[in-house]
Design a protein around this motif. Structure first.
Motif, PDB file in Angstrom:
ATOM      1  N   HIS A 156    -161.884  19.647 -25.537  1.00 51.01           N
ATOM      2  CA  HIS A 156    -160.874  20.066 -24.565  1.00 51.01           C
ATOM      3  C   HIS A 156    -161.164  19.406 -23.221  1.00 51.01           C
ATOM      4  CE1 HIS A 156    -161.144  23.237 -27.629  1.00 51.01           C
ATOM      5  NE2 HIS A 156    -159.841  23.300 -27.488  1.00 51.01           N
ATOM      6  N   GLY A 157    -160.278  18.556 -22.786  1.00 49.31           N
ATOM      7  CA  GLY A 157    -160.448  17.896 -21.510  1.00 49.31           C
ATOM      8  C   GLY A 157    -161.193  16.578 -21.640  1.00 49.31           C
ATOM      9  N   ASP A 158    -161.245  15.855 -20.534  1.00 49.05           N
ATOM     10  CA  ASP A 158    -161.894  14.551 -20.488  1.00 49.05           C
ATOM     11  C   ASP A 158    -163.063  14.630 -19.512  1.00 49.05           C
ATOM     12  OD1 ASP A 158    -162.531  11.914 -20.712  1.00 49.05           O
ATOM     13  OD2 ASP A 158    -160.899  11.183 -19.449  1.00 49.05           O
ATOM     14  N   ARG A 159    -164.278  14.733 -20.044  1.00 53.10           N
ATOM     15  CA  ARG A 159    -165.457  14.908 -19.204  1.00 53.10           C
ATOM     16  C   ARG A 159    -166.416  13.726 -19.362  1.00 53.10           C
ATOM     17  NH1 ARG A 159    -164.710  20.187 -21.307  1.00 53.10           N
ATOM     18  NH2 ARG A 159    -166.001  19.604 -23.091  1.00 53.10           N
ATOM     19  N   THR A 160    -167.118  13.420 -18.309  1.00 51.57           N
ATOM     20  CA  THR A 160    -168.188  12.435 -18.391  1.00 51.57           C
ATOM     21  C   THR A 160    -169.405  13.086 -19.046  1.00 51.57           C
ATOM     22  OG1 THR A 160    -169.139  13.041 -16.250  1.00 51.57           O
ATOM     23  CG2 THR A 160    -167.371  11.374 -16.252  1.00 51.57           C
ATOM     24  N   THR A 161    -170.394  12.285 -19.382  1.00 52.10           N
ATOM     25  CA  THR A 161    -171.629  12.827 -19.960  1.00 52.10           C
ATOM     26  C   THR A 161    -172.275  13.822 -19.006  1.00 52.10           C
ATOM     27  OG1 THR A 161    -172.019  10.808 -21.228  1.00 52.10           O
ATOM     28  CG2 THR A 161    -173.917  12.238 -20.816  1.00 52.10           C
ATOM     29  N   GLU A 162    -172.329  13.470 -17.734  1.00 54.65           N
ATOM     30  CA  GLU A 162    -172.946  14.362 -16.747  1.00 54.65           C
ATOM     31  C   GLU A 162    -172.177  15.675 -16.628  1.00 54.65           C
ATOM     32  OE1 GLU A 162    -172.390  11.149 -16.353  1.00 54.65           O
ATOM     33  OE2 GLU A 162    -174.488  10.463 -16.367  1.00 54.65           O
ATOM     34  N   GLN A 163    -170.863  15.613 -16.660  1.00 52.97           N
ATOM     35  CA  GLN A 163    -170.054  16.829 -16.577  1.00 52.97           C
ATOM     36  C   GLN A 163    -170.237  17.709 -17.812  1.00 52.97           C
ATOM     37  OE1 GLN A 163    -166.265  14.903 -15.960  1.00 52.97           O
ATOM     38  NE2 GLN A 163    -166.257  15.333 -13.757  1.00 52.97           N
ATOM     39  N   THR A 164    -170.413  17.081 -18.963  1.00 48.99           N
ATOM     40  CA  THR A 164    -170.635  17.845 -20.191  1.00 48.99           C
ATOM     41  C   THR A 164    -171.963  18.584 -20.126  1.00 48.99           C
ATOM     42  OG1 THR A 164    -169.331  16.264 -21.484  1.00 48.99           O
ATOM     43  CG2 THR A 164    -170.838  17.684 -22.700  1.00 48.99           C
ATOM     44  N   VAL A 165    -172.986  17.915 -19.626  1.00 47.94           N
ATOM     45  CA  VAL A 165    -174.300  18.555 -19.494  1.00 47.94           C
ATOM     46  C   VAL A 165    -174.236  19.684 -18.480  1.00 47.94           C
ATOM     47  CG1 VAL A 165    -176.696  18.203 -18.799  1.00 47.94           C
ATOM     48  CG2 VAL A 165    -175.542  16.478 -20.197  1.00 47.94           C
ATOM     49  N   GLU A 166    -173.518  19.485 -17.379  1.00 53.62           N
ATOM     50  CA  GLU A 166    -173.386  20.543 -16.376  1.00 53.62           C
ATOM     51  C   GLU A 166    -172.651  21.749 -16.944  1.00 53.62           C
ATOM     52  OE1 GLU A 166    -174.742  20.899 -13.476  1.00 53.62           O
ATOM     53  OE2 GLU A 166    -175.759  18.966 -13.675  1.00 53.62           O
ATOM     54  N   LEU A 167    -171.626  21.497 -17.756  1.00 58.53           N
ATOM     55  CA  LEU A 167    -170.891  22.601 -18.382  1.00 58.53           C
ATOM     56  C   LEU A 167    -171.798  23.382 -19.320  1.00 58.53           C
ATOM     57  CD1 LEU A 167    -168.209  24.082 -18.868  1.00 58.53           C
ATOM     58  CD2 LEU A 167    -167.713  22.408 -20.679  1.00 58.53           C
ATOM     59  N   LEU A 168    -172.638  22.668 -20.061  1.00 57.90           N
ATOM     60  CA  LEU A 168    -173.599  23.343 -20.937  1.00 57.90           C
ATOM     61  C   LEU A 168    -174.511  24.250 -20.117  1.00 57.90           C
ATOM     62  CD1 LEU A 168    -175.143  23.784 -23.621  1.00 57.90           C
ATOM     63  CD2 LEU A 168    -176.478  21.741 -23.041  1.00 57.90           C
ATOM     64  N   ALA A 169    -175.053  23.722 -19.019  1.00 60.01           N
ATOM     65  CA  ALA A 169    -175.962  24.509 -18.180  1.00 60.01           C
ATOM     66  C   ALA A 169    -175.259  25.751 -17.635  1.00 60.01           C
ATOM     67  CB  ALA A 169    -176.495  23.645 -17.042  1.00 60.01           C
ATOM     68  N   GLY A 185    -169.642  18.148 -26.570  1.00 57.93           N
ATOM     69  CA  GLY A 185    -168.689  18.957 -25.828  1.00 57.93           C
ATOM     70  C   GLY A 185    -168.200  20.181 -26.565  1.00 57.93           C
ATOM     71  N   SER A 186    -167.941  20.041 -27.891  1.00 55.16           N
ATOM     72  CA  SER A 186    -167.211  21.086 -28.601  1.00 55.16           C
ATOM     73  C   SER A 186    -167.850  21.429 -29.937  1.00 55.16           C
ATOM     74  CB  SER A 186    -165.774  20.622 -28.855  1.00 55.16           C
ATOM     75  OG  SER A 186    -165.781  19.515 -29.752  1.00 55.16           O
ATOM     76  N   VAL A 187    -167.386  22.537 -30.513  1.00 56.92           N
ATOM     77  CA  VAL A 187    -167.851  22.956 -31.837  1.00 56.92           C
ATOM     78  C   VAL A 187    -167.523  21.912 -32.917  1.00 56.92           C
ATOM     79  CG1 VAL A 187    -167.555  24.677 -33.658  1.00 56.92           C
ATOM     80  CG2 VAL A 187    -167.835  25.413 -31.284  1.00 56.92           C
ATOM     81  N   PRO A 188    -166.285  21.357 -32.963  1.00 54.32           N
ATOM     82  CA  PRO A 188    -166.022  20.325 -33.970  1.00 54.32           C
ATOM     83  C   PRO A 188    -166.972  19.139 -33.875  1.00 54.32           C
ATOM     84  CG  PRO A 188    -163.955  21.129 -33.074  1.00 54.32           C
ATOM     85  CD  PRO A 188    -165.047  21.737 -32.247  1.00 54.32           C
ATOM     86  N   GLU A 189    -167.317  18.729 -32.665  1.00 58.79           N
ATOM     87  CA  GLU A 189    -168.257  17.620 -32.503  1.00 58.79           C
ATOM     88  C   GLU A 189    -169.639  17.998 -33.018  1.00 58.79           C
ATOM     89  OE1 GLU A 189    -166.951  14.976 -28.720  1.00 58.79           O
ATOM     90  OE2 GLU A 189    -167.564  17.026 -28.240  1.00 58.79           O
ATOM     91  N   ALA A 190    -170.026  19.248 -32.819  1.00 58.67           N
ATOM     92  CA  ALA A 190    -171.325  19.703 -33.318  1.00 58.67           C
ATOM     93  C   ALA A 190    -171.349  19.723 -34.841  1.00 58.67           C
ATOM     94  CB  ALA A 190    -171.643  21.090 -32.766  1.00 58.67           C
ATOM     95  N   LEU A 191    -170.272  20.208 -35.447  1.00 56.11           N
ATOM     96  CA  LEU A 191    -170.219  20.299 -36.903  1.00 56.11           C
ATOM     97  C   LEU A 191    -170.331  18.929 -37.556  1.00 56.11           C
ATOM     98  CD1 LEU A 191    -167.417  22.996 -37.325  1.00 56.11           C
ATOM     99  CD2 LEU A 191    -169.879  23.275 -37.712  1.00 56.11           C
ATOM    100  N   GLU A 192    -169.826  17.910 -36.887  1.00 53.44           N
ATOM    101  CA  GLU A 192    -169.922  16.555 -37.438  1.00 53.44           C
ATOM    102  C   GLU A 192    -171.366  16.073 -37.505  1.00 53.44           C
ATOM    103  OE1 GLU A 192    -167.461  14.279 -34.864  1.00 53.44           O
ATOM    104  OE2 GLU A 192    -165.572  15.159 -35.600  1.00 53.44           O
ATOM    105  N   ARG A 193    -172.232  16.648 -36.675  1.00 56.09           N
ATOM    106  CA  ARG A 193    -173.634  16.243 -36.655  1.00 56.09           C
ATOM    107  C   ARG A 193    -174.511  17.056 -37.601  1.00 56.09           C
ATOM    108  NH1 ARG A 193    -175.981  14.631 -30.773  1.00 56.09           N
ATOM    109  NH2 ARG A 193    -174.214  13.413 -29.955  1.00 56.09           N
ATOM    110  N   LEU A 194    -174.020  18.217 -38.020  1.00 57.36           N
ATOM    111  CA  LEU A 194    -174.845  19.153 -38.777  1.00 57.36           C
ATOM    112  C   LEU A 194    -174.658  18.984 -40.277  1.00 57.36           C
ATOM    113  CD1 LEU A 194    -174.180  22.289 -36.551  1.00 57.36           C
ATOM    114  CD2 LEU A 194    -176.336  21.016 -36.714  1.00 57.36           C
ATOM    115  N   ASP A 195    -175.740  19.185 -41.006  1.00 58.01           N
ATOM    116  CA  ASP A 195    -175.717  19.159 -42.465  1.00 58.01           C
ATOM    117  C   ASP A 195    -175.471  20.590 -42.950  1.00 58.01           C
ATOM    118  OD1 ASP A 195    -176.187  19.043 -45.187  1.00 58.01           O
ATOM    119  OD2 ASP A 195    -177.986  17.801 -45.017  1.00 58.01           O
TER     120      ASP A 195
END
Length: 231
Positions: free
Chosen positions: A46-59, A175-185
């Motif tokens: 959701h949205g267009d974030r830079t890497t730094e913005q994604t890390v800040e959102l996580l924090a 950034g998102s749950v779908p992106e995480a699922l793509e990395r997980l076995d």
């Protein structure tokens, strides 16, 4: 009474099974679930974030869930872990089998290695546990463990009262749950953590540490220069 109840339950079961059979009537017998493409209409992120913005959102979202968030570079990680364990008064720390030795090289707490024979009571006696993670999700403030070498078995992060989780930034942040699922076995055991373990009663009184650690500390470690340091 018991006979009538059993009859009603059996009738309901048959009605459900009959509906399933009708729904599957036109499905070829040799068709497999993976043969049918399921359309996913949701957004991957959701949205267009830079890497730094994604890390800040996580924090921000980790803190919103009452996790304590720390930022450090790779070189400063051992000293930070030493300080956090000392501040918690930890005299023992549970260590997954594949945790990089350098991480706890400066710590004063005695390392405790997970053994299959350890009971829940023995694990509960350990003051802290330090792990890595599989992936961290910015939009939900969620840390995902999958039993990797630097994470260990699920129980070592569910029993001790204090969990310090190290997240490598930016490689392990999505950034998102779908992106995480793509990395997980999906075949690996997964633990999804959004803040310390907590629950609320009917009067909304929050109680932490009910079915997992009472305190969660997350270290966002900038690993972009880590390859230059010895493990």
């Amino acid at each position: 009474m018991s006979s009538s109840s059993g009859s009603g339950s059996s009738g309901s079961r048959e009605r459900v099974l009959a509906r399933v059979r009708r729904a599957l009537a036109d499905v070829p017998r040799d068709e497999r679930p993976q043969d049918v493409r399921v359309e996913r209409g949701y957004l991957r992120v959701h949205g267009d974030r830079t890497t730094e913005q994604t890390v800040e959102l996580l924090a921000e979202n980790l803190a919103d869930y009452r996790a304590l968030v720390h930022r450090v570079d790779a070189a400063g990680l051992p000293q930070l872990l030493k300080r956090l364990l000392a501040a918690h008064g930890s005299q023992s720390v549970l260590v997954p089998p594949g945790l990089p030795p350098r991480w706890l090289a400066a710590a004063d707490a005695a390392p405790v290695h997970d053994r299959e024979a350890d009971t829940a009571y023995e694990l509960d006696a350990v003051d802290s546990v330090v792990t890595g993670c599989a992936v961290a999700i910015a939009e939900t403030g969620t840390i995902v463990l999958d039993g990797g070498p630097d994470q260990g078995r699920r129980r070592i992060t569910l029993v001790p009262d204090h969990h310090i989780c190290v997240v490598r930034v930016p490689d392990q942040v999505v950034g998102s749950v779908p992106e995480a699922l793509e990395r997980l076995d999906p075949r690996r055991p997964q633990t999804w953590i959004s803040g310390p373990s907590a629950t609320s009663d009917i009067e909304l009184n929050r109680v932490e540490g009910v079915h997992g650690p009472r305190m969660l500390e997350v270290i966002l470690v900038d690993d972009r220069a880590e390859g230059q340091a010895p493990a």
